[in-house]
Design an enzyme around this catalytic site. Structure first.
Site, PDB file in Angstrom:
ATOM      1  N   GLY A 168     -11.419   6.745  12.630  1.00 36.83           N
ATOM      2  CA  GLY A 168     -12.275   6.239  11.557  1.00 36.83           C
ATOM      3  C   GLY A 168     -13.472   5.446  12.053  1.00 36.83           C
ATOM      4  O   GLY A 168     -14.150   4.775  11.275  1.00 36.83           O
TER       5      GLY A 168
ATOM      6  N   HIS B 259       2.050   7.438  12.653  1.00 36.56           N
ATOM      7  CA  HIS B 259       0.583   7.308  12.623  1.00 36.56           C
ATOM      8  C   HIS B 259       0.191   5.870  12.962  1.00 36.56           C
ATOM      9  O   HIS B 259       0.900   4.930  12.620  1.00 36.56           O
ATOM     10  CB  HIS B 259       0.049   7.698  11.239  1.00 36.56           C
ATOM     11  CG  HIS B 259      -1.433   7.851  11.242  1.00 36.56           C
ATOM     12  ND1 HIS B 259      -2.282   6.768  11.121  1.00 36.56           N
ATOM     13  CD2 HIS B 259      -2.223   8.941  11.408  1.00 36.56           C
ATOM     14  CE1 HIS B 259      -3.527   7.197  11.191  1.00 36.56           C
ATOM     15  NE2 HIS B 259      -3.525   8.511  11.369  1.00 36.56           N
TER      16      HIS B 259
ATOM     17  N   SER C 237     -11.924  10.740  14.821  1.00 38.48           N
ATOM     18  CA  SER C 237     -13.327  11.108  14.610  1.00 38.48           C
ATOM     19  C   SER C 237     -13.638  12.548  15.019  1.00 38.48           C
ATOM     20  O   SER C 237     -14.704  12.825  15.577  1.00 38.48           O
ATOM     21  CB  SER C 237     -14.261  10.116  15.313  1.00 38.48           C
ATOM     22  OG  SER C 237     -14.084   8.818  14.774  1.00 38.48           O
TER      23      SER C 237
ATOM     24  N   ASN D  84      -5.323  15.105   7.487  1.00 34.81           N
ATOM     25  CA  ASN D  84      -4.564  13.974   6.952  1.00 34.81           C
ATOM     26  C   ASN D  84      -5.472  13.279   5.941  1.00 34.81           C
ATOM     27  O   ASN D  84      -6.442  12.642   6.320  1.00 34.81           O
ATOM     28  CB  ASN D  84      -4.195  13.040   8.116  1.00 34.81           C
ATOM     29  CG  ASN D  84      -3.572  11.742   7.640  1.00 34.81           C
ATOM     30  OD1 ASN D  84      -3.255  11.590   6.460  1.00 34.81           O
ATOM     31  ND2 ASN D  84      -3.408  10.802   8.556  1.00 34.81           N
ATOM     32  N   TRP D  85      -5.147  13.443   4.665  1.00 32.90           N
ATOM     33  CA  TRP D  85      -6.036  12.923   3.611  1.00 32.90           C
ATOM     34  C   TRP D  85      -5.857  11.424   3.391  1.00 32.90           C
ATOM     35  O   TRP D  85      -6.591  10.827   2.605  1.00 32.90           O
ATOM     36  CB  TRP D  85      -5.810  13.695   2.307  1.00 32.90           C
ATOM     37  CG  TRP D  85      -6.211  15.146   2.374  1.00 32.90           C
ATOM     38  CD1 TRP D  85      -6.703  15.814   3.474  1.00 32.90           C
ATOM     39  CD2 TRP D  85      -6.167  16.113   1.315  1.00 32.90           C
ATOM     40  NE1 TRP D  85      -6.949  17.124   3.161  1.00 32.90           N
ATOM     41  CE2 TRP D  85      -6.632  17.342   1.837  1.00 32.90           C
ATOM     42  CE3 TRP D  85      -5.774  16.070  -0.024  1.00 32.90           C
ATOM     43  CZ2 TRP D  85      -6.714  18.499   1.064  1.00 32.90           C
ATOM     44  CZ3 TRP D  85      -5.852  17.212  -0.797  1.00 32.90           C
ATOM     45  CH2 TRP D  85      -6.325  18.425  -0.265  1.00 32.90           C
ATOM     46  N   LYS D  86      -4.880  10.824   4.055  1.00 35.82           N
ATOM     47  CA  LYS D  86      -4.634   9.373   3.935  1.00 35.82           C
ATOM     48  C   LYS D  86      -4.588   8.972   2.453  1.00 35.82           C
ATOM     49  O   LYS D  86      -4.147   9.758   1.621  1.00 35.82           O
ATOM     50  CB  LYS D  86      -5.671   8.596   4.743  1.00 35.82           C
ATOM     51  CG  LYS D  86      -5.713   9.072   6.212  1.00 35.82           C
ATOM     52  CD  LYS D  86      -6.478   8.160   7.124  1.00 35.82           C
ATOM     53  CE  LYS D  86      -6.483   8.750   8.542  1.00 35.82           C
ATOM     54  NZ  LYS D  86      -7.130   7.890   9.524  1.00 35.82           N
TER      55      LYS D  86
ATOM     56  N   GLY E 190      -8.987  13.178   9.965  1.00 33.15           N
ATOM     57  CA  GLY E 190      -8.929  12.238   8.842  1.00 33.15           C
ATOM     58  C   GLY E 190     -10.126  12.416   7.927  1.00 33.15           C
ATOM     59  O   GLY E 190     -10.156  13.309   7.076  1.00 33.15           O
ATOM     60  N   GLY E 191     -11.138  11.591   8.115  1.00 31.02           N
ATOM     61  CA  GLY E 191     -12.302  11.577   7.218  1.00 31.02           C
ATOM     62  C   GLY E 191     -12.918  12.943   6.967  1.00 31.02           C
ATOM     63  O   GLY E 191     -13.264  13.280   5.826  1.00 31.02           O
TER      64      GLY E 191
ATOM     65  N   GLU F 202      -3.790  10.235  19.200  1.00 33.40           N
ATOM     66  CA  GLU F 202      -4.846   9.610  18.408  1.00 33.40           C
ATOM     67  C   GLU F 202      -5.120   8.211  18.966  1.00 33.40           C
ATOM     68  O   GLU F 202      -4.438   7.255  18.583  1.00 33.40           O
ATOM     69  CB  GLU F 202      -4.425   9.500  16.938  1.00 33.40           C
ATOM     70  CG  GLU F 202      -4.144  10.824  16.268  1.00 33.40           C
ATOM     71  CD  GLU F 202      -4.308  10.744  14.752  1.00 33.40           C
ATOM     72  OE1 GLU F 202      -5.018  11.596  14.203  1.00 33.40           O
ATOM     73  OE2 GLU F 202      -3.755   9.830  14.123  1.00 33.40           O
TER      74      GLU F 202
ATOM     75  N   GLU G  23      -1.841   3.901  11.712  1.00 35.98           N
ATOM     76  CA  GLU G  23      -1.926   2.977  10.564  1.00 35.98           C
ATOM     77  C   GLU G  23      -0.530   2.521  10.142  1.00 35.98           C
ATOM     78  O   GLU G  23      -0.351   1.382   9.707  1.00 35.98           O
ATOM     79  CB  GLU G  23      -2.689   3.656   9.410  1.00 35.98           C
ATOM     80  CG  GLU G  23      -4.181   3.757   9.744  1.00 35.98           C
ATOM     81  CD  GLU G  23      -4.872   5.014   9.270  1.00 35.98           C
ATOM     82  OE1 GLU G  23      -4.389   5.678   8.338  1.00 35.98           O
ATOM     83  OE2 GLU G  23      -5.926   5.364   9.863  1.00 35.98           O
TER      84      GLU G  23
END
Ligand code: 13P
Length: 250
Positions: A172, A94, A212, A9-11, A233-234, A166, A96
């Site tokens: 993150g 998600h 993470s 997920n490149w956000k 993610g990251g 998640e 967020e």
């Protein structure tokens, strides 16, 4: 036997140029992998990335979508538009979206139903906040999110659903759930799906862990019986990090 499913997920990262460059690197580096792989670039890069992953073993995901097919919805993107650019899976619910943009279970459920009826697959994200975990309510929160998110979804449609657990406190932050804690929650999710649907549907359901996930912890997470994949993610933002996560068993 469930096929592992690793998704990035490149956000809200990457211009079109940056996104296409990463997609090209991944297509080359992951060409021989047999697990399922998805990347979800931002909306603006979907079309160009779609051209790069077409015909490869990488599927194209979107990070969100509107709850309607078309109309006066300024700033929204419809499932028809996503399909038009080659998206086959959409991430919904998600954390967020839930906690920064105020999406509630009812809205998420509406989006899940629309995505399925439009022929898209769904990754439904669930997970508790740290206060909820500390108060001993993690399972209750996740159970509610699943029941409400899947309300009125038929057993036939469940083959097009992946659940991503998640925990909000692990996203993150560099703090990962321990493989044991994650596996316990995944087992609980499978139990919830058994009660809502059937043991067969629960047994075949793919449950990803997200929060993470890094090259140095992917293997021990994926070794757990109930962890079938990762929503990254990251560490999905560079080939250096994402490729070894996909190749966790090498
Ligand atoms: P991080 O891997 O950066 O913690 O993000 C997880 C996530 O939210 C994926 O959807």
């Amino acid at each position: 036997m469930r096929t592992s499913f690793i998704a990035g997920n490149w956000k809200m990262h990457k211009t079109v140029g940056e996104a296409t460059a990463l997609a090209k690197e991944l297509v080359t580096a992951l060409a021989k992998e047999t697990c399922r792989i998805m990347i979800a670039p931002p909306f603006t890069a979907l079309l160009e990335v779609s051209k790069i992953v077409k015909g490869t073993n990488i599927v194209l995901g979107a990070q969100n979508m509107a709850q309607e097919v078309q109309g006066a919805h300024t700033g929204e993107v419809s499932p028809v538009m996503l399909k038009d650019v080659g998206v086959t899976i959409v991430i919904l619910g998600h954390s967020e979206r839930r906690h920064v943009y105020g999406e509630k279970d009812e809205l998420i459920n509406k989006k899940v139903k629309l995505a399925l009826s439009e022929g898209l697959e769904v990754i439904l994200c669930v997970g508790e906040k740290i206060e909820e975990r500390n108060a001993g309510n993690a399972e209750k929160v996740v159970e509610e999110q699943i029941k409400n998110g899947l309300k009125d979804i038929s057993p036939q449609h469940m083959k097009n659903i992946t659940i991503a657990y998640e925990p909000v406190w692990a996203i993150g932050t560099g703090v990962t759930a321990t493989p044991e804690d994650a596996d316990d929650m995944h087992a609980f999710i499978r139990k919830t799906i058994t009660a809502l649907y059937s043991p067969e549907i629960a047994e075949t359901l793919i449950i990803q862990y997200g929060g993470s996930v890094k090259p140095n912890n992917a293997k021990e997470l994926m070794a757990k019986a109930n962890i079938d994949g990762a929503l990254v993610g990251g560490a999905a933002l560079t080939a250096d990090q994402f490729v070894p996560i996909v190749q966790y068993d090498k």
